[in-house]
Design a protein around this motif. Sequence first.
Motif, PDB file in Angstrom:
ATOM      1  N   UNK A  95      80.041 -11.110   1.847  1.00  0.00           N
ATOM      2  CA  UNK A  95      80.464 -12.117   2.772  1.00  0.00           C
ATOM      3  C   UNK A  95      79.182 -12.789   3.549  1.00  0.00           C
ATOM      4  N   UNK A  96      79.348 -14.133   3.904  1.00  0.00           N
ATOM      5  CA  UNK A  96      77.936 -14.578   4.488  1.00  0.00           C
ATOM      6  C   UNK A  96      77.876 -14.167   5.914  1.00  0.00           C
ATOM      7  N   UNK A 145      71.625   1.558   4.006  1.00  0.00           N
ATOM      8  CA  UNK A 145      72.032   2.898   4.506  1.00  0.00           C
ATOM      9  C   UNK A 145      70.561   3.451   4.692  1.00  0.00           C
ATOM     10  N   UNK A 146      70.465   3.906   5.939  1.00  0.00           N
ATOM     11  CA  UNK A 146      69.278   4.763   6.561  1.00  0.00           C
ATOM     12  C   UNK A 146      69.459   6.118   6.897  1.00  0.00           C
ATOM     13  N   UNK A 159      74.387  -2.720   6.564  1.00  0.00           N
ATOM     14  CA  UNK A 159      75.145  -3.637   5.675  1.00  0.00           C
ATOM     15  C   UNK A 159      75.223  -5.161   5.906  1.00  0.00           C
ATOM     16  N   UNK A 160      74.759  -5.456   6.985  1.00  0.00           N
ATOM     17  CA  UNK A 160      74.500  -6.950   7.447  1.00  0.00           C
ATOM     18  C   UNK A 160      73.515  -7.607   6.331  1.00  0.00           C
ATOM     19  N   UNK A 161      73.811  -8.734   6.079  1.00  0.00           N
ATOM     20  CA  UNK A 161      72.682  -9.441   5.207  1.00  0.00           C
ATOM     21  C   UNK A 161      71.392 -10.239   6.202  1.00  0.00           C
ATOM     22  N   UNK A 181      74.055   3.580  12.214  1.00  0.00           N
ATOM     23  CA  UNK A 181      74.885   2.241  12.032  1.00  0.00           C
ATOM     24  C   UNK A 181      74.270   1.158  12.174  1.00  0.00           C
ATOM     25  N   UNK A 182      72.884   1.050  12.903  1.00  0.00           N
ATOM     26  CA  UNK A 182      72.258   0.071  13.214  1.00  0.00           C
ATOM     27  C   UNK A 182      70.818   0.383  13.093  1.00  0.00           C
TER      28      UNK A 182
END
Length: 426
Positions: free
Chosen positions: A91-92, A10-11, A71-73, A16-17
Amino acid sequence: MANYEFKMPRLGESITEAAIIQWHKSVGDYIEIDEILLEVATDKVDSEVPATVSGTITEILFQPNEVVGIGDVIARLDTDGEVPLEVKSASKPTKKETKTESRPQKKQAKRAMASAVSVNENLFVSPLVDQIARTHHISYEELARIPATGKDGRLRKSDVMQYLDDGRPFQFAQPAASNGFQVPDLQFDKGTGRVVEMDRMRQMIADHMVFSKHTSPHVTAYVEADLTEMVNWRNVNKEGFQKKYDQKLTFTPLFIQCISKAIAAFPMINSSLDGDKIIVKENINIGMATALPSGNLIVPVVRKANELSLDQLAAKTNELASKARDGKLSADDTSGSTFTISNVGTFGSLMGTPIINQPEAAILATGIIKKRAEVMERPEGDSIEIRQMMMLSLSFDHRIVDGYLAGSFLRRIADEMEGYDTSQTF
């Protein structure tokens, strides 16, 4: 050894991205906990991301310039210790699909270089398309120029993404005039000379400014304020203030005090537009436009400014200005503003007409404080005196704010400045 899935952290509020700028480590490298793993960029600020565990990098899933959701790996590591439970259950990720150059809109987009384009006046914008447009600062006017391939002329996500891939060719195009007149496609001679590439921040600023002018009908009001009493009070008290609070007393916290009181009196100024609804903000968060050493501009935010005392305001504004100069602002430092001020007087300007910081309703510019001979009306008669005068200008979104509200609010700011409490001592 345990497998660790490193996620985009989280930035900051509303982020959100983020785009990856640079990886500081490669596959096979060992990294210590808290060592910088990569740098990322949001539409607010650049940030360094440290490792949250120690271990060896086994996989990097995204490359520089790719945009990743919070939150993406983004990488995998073999760690030295046990992986936290929440990481084990992650999750992958799914790898990004390779872009193709054979989309059906390619030929249509190439025709976008014409000087005049048709506009879909009955355009339906879905929440998904609206979110993409806000992310990339695309106005509704520009959206209406994009060829729509959906049923009944609906604009699809793929239409917008293809449009972005093609470099937004309709961004500055003029709509075709109904009377047959079209704005000529003038081929200006831009001349020759040293070519300076715009850095990423300057590109974002330019995009944000164009978006704001396309989105909000800008109107500017002006007023003049006599700051003689405020200036004299500050000159007398600034040394005592610094000794007591260990903070420099600039005009910025004084201005923010006055502006916060005026906003409290006219809360509709502290709002933004969401479709056909006006959101009146519950907090007064003042953004202060700040010049960076690079020449770019950034807007750190003083949160709940109306709840802070003068010494707290001075400490916060000094801290944010220092962090801006040193390039240490975080995403949280630059998000959440509800009203922005720009002190153009710092550069010697008499006044300015600033562009609204979206999605706010208005922005205030304060000019240089300048001594001038003024006619003073007193009970004993008129006289000419040397006074410390300053011009104030308020650019406002005429969709939300009308002239009466803007003029009353601006006059209230001037009144607060002219009637500043000079009984305080330090």
